[in-house]
Design an enzyme around this catalytic site. Structure first.
Site, PDB file in Angstrom:
ATOM      1  N   LYS B  83       0.860  -1.185   0.000  1.00 33.33           N
ATOM      2  CA  LYS B  83       0.000   0.000   0.000  1.00 33.33           C
ATOM      3  C   LYS B  83       0.899   1.238   0.000  1.00 33.33           C
ATOM      4  O   LYS B  83       1.960   1.241   0.631  1.00 33.33           O
ATOM      5  CB  LYS B  83      -0.891  -0.044   1.252  1.00 33.33           C
ATOM      6  CG  LYS B  83      -1.968   1.030   1.326  1.00 33.33           C
ATOM      7  CD  LYS B  83      -2.870   0.801   2.545  1.00 33.33           C
ATOM      8  CE  LYS B  83      -3.967   1.842   2.661  1.00 33.33           C
ATOM      9  NZ  LYS B  83      -4.868   1.579   3.807  1.00 33.33           N
ATOM     10  N   SER B 158      -9.799   1.560   2.650  1.00 35.15           N
ATOM     11  CA  SER B 158      -8.878   2.350   1.864  1.00 35.15           C
ATOM     12  C   SER B 158      -7.816   1.525   1.116  1.00 35.15           C
ATOM     13  O   SER B 158      -7.209   2.027   0.176  1.00 35.15           O
ATOM     14  CB  SER B 158      -8.162   3.351   2.774  1.00 35.15           C
ATOM     15  OG  SER B 158      -7.368   2.674   3.730  1.00 35.15           O
ATOM     16  N   SER B 182     -10.159  -0.905   6.778  1.00 31.63           N
ATOM     17  CA  SER B 182      -9.509  -0.655   5.494  1.00 31.63           C
ATOM     18  C   SER B 182      -8.788  -1.848   4.876  1.00 31.63           C
ATOM     19  O   SER B 182      -8.383  -1.777   3.713  1.00 31.63           O
ATOM     20  CB  SER B 182      -8.519   0.503   5.620  1.00 31.63           C
ATOM     21  OG  SER B 182      -9.208   1.721   5.603  1.00 31.63           O
TER      22      SER B 182
END
Lengths: 525, 491
Positions: B83, B158, B182
């Site tokens: 990420k 996310s 997330s």
């Protein structure tokens, strides 16, 4: 503007201090492994943590926590076993994260105090202590024989990190006004810092000066900081307000900054007290503001007006778990406490029979303390007998010598404690006069020789032969019949003149005690 | 190299050990697949080809010197991606924000370093909601990521890029971060195994912080075992993160034990929650039945304060985010609005133009909540709620070993379908209380919804620092559902 003495007749000054001390003796910064070093090239001791880079996290320095606990124990604080680090938010480029990691309502050290012994000239700034009987206490003041003791409360000592250093270019004196560029050096960012806050218990600039002095002695003894006010590792801000004598309400306070010496602390506070009194007496109003002391112009100027309280948006730092100190840890730190200045002074009084004044002043400076202690050790069985002249030597000759020179390390001079013992022994045995002792002291430092050798070389031995002295006295009296008549007519102060004449005739080598005695005997006969 | 996309960790390692292919070939296959398919998905923000090939060559050298893949590390030869809030030295770490568009990491996050140390082949950095604020990856400043199961739909967020990459076979495993759901919610939306371990299991050092007391890193994979192996590689105490704990659990240890004898908690209030779609509810109930069939005992547990989790989260999260994001001030790095003559206006313009609307909303919310007079009304009660919710979970685990719950109330939604922030926040209604309490939770793919025919995950929630419990239950369910497939369009 009125003088401080005049102002304090009508007004009572209420002073509190905020003292910042960098823990310069530690190896590394507060929350990262960067080295602590003063004067390194800019931004060479930095890492993701102290530069506040995205993703970096703080890890507390345990040695710093030990230092603050030492500071707390040495200033009679309660040690809080359960505390938290907080984030104090403010946007400014010297703080890379735009928040400072500090402590919240509970600091590691809470509710301490220090007692200040105030006497001599310094006591004159405070009023009414002479109305008290010895040992009597009024408010935070206890009367002593020749002054008073002020009891000063310490609110808290908390742990925080220092900011980076800003340098403004293009303006005057590195100030931001008019600057075209601002540079930041993050070497100092994250330096472990302890902040001590006093209660508003100080009443005179001299008490504030003594408090800082005492605190510096304690921190130096603990070995937690080099406590240099010039380099900024020890900094004090003063909060000052005035109130009419007899009033219990606090006035509006101003905060005094830019204090980089004990003298500046005293003079800045004294000026600010007088300034506030003038404003108030003219019907003006004191604004809560930060003022900058300008030592060259000897006045304070406004830095910043605080219209509303700053909102720092403090909250517990989620990156740092609540900090729990075990009893075991606290006891381990307590066991490391060295003998503190007050304890040392008490020991000097007890073991060597020194006066409290001498003992207190001996422990004020490291060089006097160390010299005295080592000399007493050197003197062995005779320590108690020689302690008073050794103390005099340290407080007079050595202090004068060190104060005259810039940054002298007295322990590195030719005048060793052993030579000190030799010198006071010559004096105690009446081999030399005290005047000669001063000459020997200077000569030892100059020539790196033992006192006995100097006395021998210069033929400085004191004449204590009563016959020889009497012969000189007779000559002097015979040469000054008018003065002898005047003396006998009541002008006994002339004895000094006769002693001086005898000394001169004996080239300074006569035993002054004997000269005095014999002169008195002959004149009063 | 054929068939890379659907391979798991064991298959890659068997192939490497038997010299069917080299690590370099694995890396090249992964890079080729990204080049071919990521235009459609847009999971990647940066592909680190050079680093990948370099890491692969090192693994090939180690294999040539006679080491087995297992000796090299738990994920030796496995293509992995990160990420974009995770620092990897020399790569951009943008957090999908204009604010950090040009920021290049000067250091590497502990979890990233450990993944590479364990033999992972670093493929690149993955799209996300800006600074992890969001549940759809739509707030990224660098374009939206498409759900490989339906390119018209969001992958969740996310960690949407991390989820989509695994679902489309653009990486074997990925790392994401989870502050309120997330990892788990995009795991459910993309049919991937998605694990948020107990707070403190994985170091946060080098992860750009959102909510420091809530953030936790975890893996995405297409099997429970792959997720466990990846977690083995990255977990454990880190001297650079004092909230990380000395965890040395082998998360693969009890995967074969089955559910027999496990006590599985079931929260009736969750199943009655408003907004829970019937197709999701049906799948959770079915999963409960599967566990019971496998010999688990179902017990009802109550989490009476869990309904307050959302409120507490939208106090604590913004407060921490406000403070964490204050360092992005245009002075040392990041977006700097040009032409300002004084610091104040440079700050204001840089932050106004560098941050997107959701980031600005959370910063303003946090700034308000922490201000004098307001703090006592919100922050302090939120912490009290946190204590109560944590106690709820502790009490519940006296009666059970793992809790079964929904992940998301619904399946993946279409781009732009949810536009008001509050409805978006409700995406996390079943995941947030776990971050508040600090426990571990994971999403296990449990088939497709009866109505939308899109992936639905079920959530397994473990006691603190007993994450092996949820892995065990997940492995038992995986026996029934099978390993997570690639999204059909990418199979």
């Amino acid at each position: 503007m009125k003088t401080l003495e005049e102002v304090l007749q009508d007004w009572e000054a209420v002073i509190g201090l905020e003292v910042h001390c960098e823990l310069t003796k530690l190896e590394t910064k507060m929350f990262c492994g960067c080295k602590l070093e003063f004067g390194a090239p800019p931004n060479t001791h930095t890492c993701p943590v102290c530069l506040g880079l995205p993703g970096a996290l703080p890890v507390p320095n345990r040695a710093a926590i030990q230092s603050i606990v030492l500071a707390g124990l040495a200033t009679n604080c309660d040690i809080e076993k359960h505390t938290m680090f907080y984030r104090k938010g403010y946007m400014y480029p010297d703080m890379a994260k735009n928040f400072q990691t500090t402590q919240g309502p509970k600091a590691f050290c809470m509710r301490g105090h220090l007692d200040l012994t105030v006497d001599g000239r310094g006591a004159k700034e405070r009023l009414f202590w002479e109305d008290l009987a010895e040992g009597e206490t009024s408010e935070n003041m206890t009367r002593t024989a020749d002054g008073y003791v002020a009891h000063v409360g310490i609110t808290r000592i908390h742990m925080e990190e220092d900011a980076g250093k800003m340098v403004h270019i293009g303006g005057g004196e590195g100030r931001i006004a008019g600057a075209t560029h601002s540079l930041v050096d993050y070497n100092r960012a994250g330096t472990p810092l302890i902040e001590l806050v006093t209660e508003p218990d100080l009443r005179t600039p001299e008490e504030a000066r003594l408090f800082m002095h005492k605190l510096r002695q304690i921190f130096l003894t603990l070995g937690i900081s080099d406590c240099s006010m010039e380099e900024g590792s020890l900094r004090a801000d003063g909060n000052i307000s005035l109130r009419r004598r007899g009033s219990k309400e606090f006035g509006t306070k101003t905060e005094l900054k830019n204090i980089n010496s004990f003298k500046n602390l005293h003079d800045g506070l004294a000026y600010e007290i007088c300034r506030q009194a003038e404003v108030l007496e003219e019907g003006g109003k004191i604004y809560q503001e930060t003022r900058h002391w300008d030592p060259s112009k000897k006045h304070t100027i406004v830095m910043r007006v605080k219209e509303t309280a700053d909102d720092y948006r403090m909250f517990p730092d989620p990156d740092l778990a609540p900090y729990d100190l075990s009893d075991e840890f606290i006891e381990r730190v307590r066991a490391k406490l060295p003998e503190l200045p007050d304890q040392k002074a008490a020991r000097f009084e007890r073991d060597y029979g020194l006066s409290s004044y001498d003992a207190r002043h001996l422990v004020e400076h490291r060089f006097t303390t160390e010299f005295f202690e080592e000399a007493c050790a050197e003197a062995g069985d005779r320590a108690k007998e020689l302690a008073k002249p050794l103390a005099n030597l340290a407080l007079n000759d050595i202090s004068a010598y060190v104060n005259a020179g810039e940054g002298i390390d007295f322990s590195k001079t030719a005048f060793s404690p052993a030579r000190g013992v030799a010198l006071v022994s010559l004096l105690a045995e009446d081999v030399i006069s005290s005047k000669q002792a001063k000459e020997v002291f200077a000569a030892v430092l100059e020539e790196d020789k033992d006192p006995d050798a100097i006395v021998e070389e210069r033929g400085m031995k004191q004449v204590s032969d009563t016959g020889a002295i009497e012969a000189v006295i007779d000559e002097v009296l015979a040469a000054n019949p008018d003065k002898v008549a005047a003396y006998k007519g009541g002008k006994t102060g002339l004895i000094g003149f006769f002693v001086g004449q005898c000394m001169k005739a004996m080239k300074g080598q006569g035993n002054p005690k004997l000269i005095n005695e014999l002169l008195a005997k002959k004149l009063d006969a | 190299m054929a068939g890379f996309a659907s391979m798991g960790v064991r298959e890659i390692q068997v192939g490497l050990a038997s010299k069917d292919f080299s690590a370099r070939e694995v890396a090249q296959a992964a890079l080729e697949r990204i080049a071919k398919c990521d235009d459609e998905v847009h999971a990647y923000l940066e592909v680190t080809e050079e680093l990948a090939l370099q890491a692969a060559d090192q693994i090939d050298e180690a294999l040539a010197s006679g080491k087995s893949p297992a000796e090299i590390g738990p994920i030796a030869g496995v293509p992995i991606a990160f990420k974009d809030n995770m620092n990897l030295k020399g790569t951009h770490t943008t957090c999908s924000s204009r604010m950090l568009e040009s920021y290049v990491s000067p250091y590497t996050a502990t979890c990233v370093a450990r993944a590479i140390q364990a033999g992972g082949i670093p493929l690149g950095k993955l799209n996300m909601d800006e600074f992890a604020f969001g549940s759809s990856t739509e707030t990224s400043a660098f374009g939206r990521t498409h759900n490989p199961w339906d390119l018209e739909r969001v992958p969740g967020g996310s960690s949407g890029g991390s989820a989509a990459a695994v679902a489309a076979g653009l990486a074997t495993v990925t790392l994401g971060s989870d502050t309120g759901g997330s990892i788990r919610q995009p795991g459910s939306f993309t049919g991937t195994v998605a694990v948020k371990p107990t707070y403190g299991v994985v170091s946060r050092y080098g992860i750009v912080a959102f909510g420091s007391s809530l953030d936790q890193v975890g893996p995405f994979a297409r099997s429970v075992e792959d997720a466990a192996l990846t977690l083995n590689a990255i977990s454990g105490h880190d001297p650079l993160d004092c909230t990380s704990q000395p965890v040395d659990t082998d998360f693969t240890a009890n995967l074969a034990e089955g559910a027999k004898g496990m006590r599985v908690g079931f929260v009736p209030a969750f199943m009655e929650a408003q907004g829970l779609e019937p197709e999701v509810k049906a799948i959770v109930e079915q999963a409960a039945k599967h566990l019971a069939d496998a010999g688990a005992e179902l017990v009802e547990v109550e989490l009476p304060n869990a309904q307050a989790a959302m409120s507490a989260y939208y106090v604590l999260g913004p407060c921490e985010a406000f403070s964490n994001l204050s360092r992005f001030d245009s002075v040392r790095y990041g977006y700097c609005d040009p032409g300002h003559k004084d610091l104040g206006s440079q700050y204001e313009a840089s932050r106004a133009n560098g941050f997107g609307p959701e980031a600005r909303r959370r910063i303003m919310l946090g700034s308000y909540l922490l201000s004098a007079g307001v703090y006592d009304k919100y922050y302090y009660p939120a912490q009290q709620v946190r204590t109560l919710i944590t106690a709820d979970y502790t009490r519940a685990y006296e009666k059970c070993d793992v809790i079964l719950a929904p992940v998301s109330p619904r399946t993946a939604f279409k781009f732009g379908e949810i536009s008001d922030p509050t409805s978006m926040y409700l995406s996390d209604m079943f995941t947030i209380s776990i971050n508040i309490a600090g426990n571990g939770g994971m999403s296990l793919p449990a088939g497709l919804g009866a109505d939308t025919h899109l992936p639905v995950g079920v959530q397994l929630i473990g006691p603190q620092f007993k994450d092996e419990n949820m892995f065990r239950a997940a492995a038992a369910l995986e026996q029934v559902y099978g390993k997570a497939p690639l999204a059909p369009a990418f199979a």
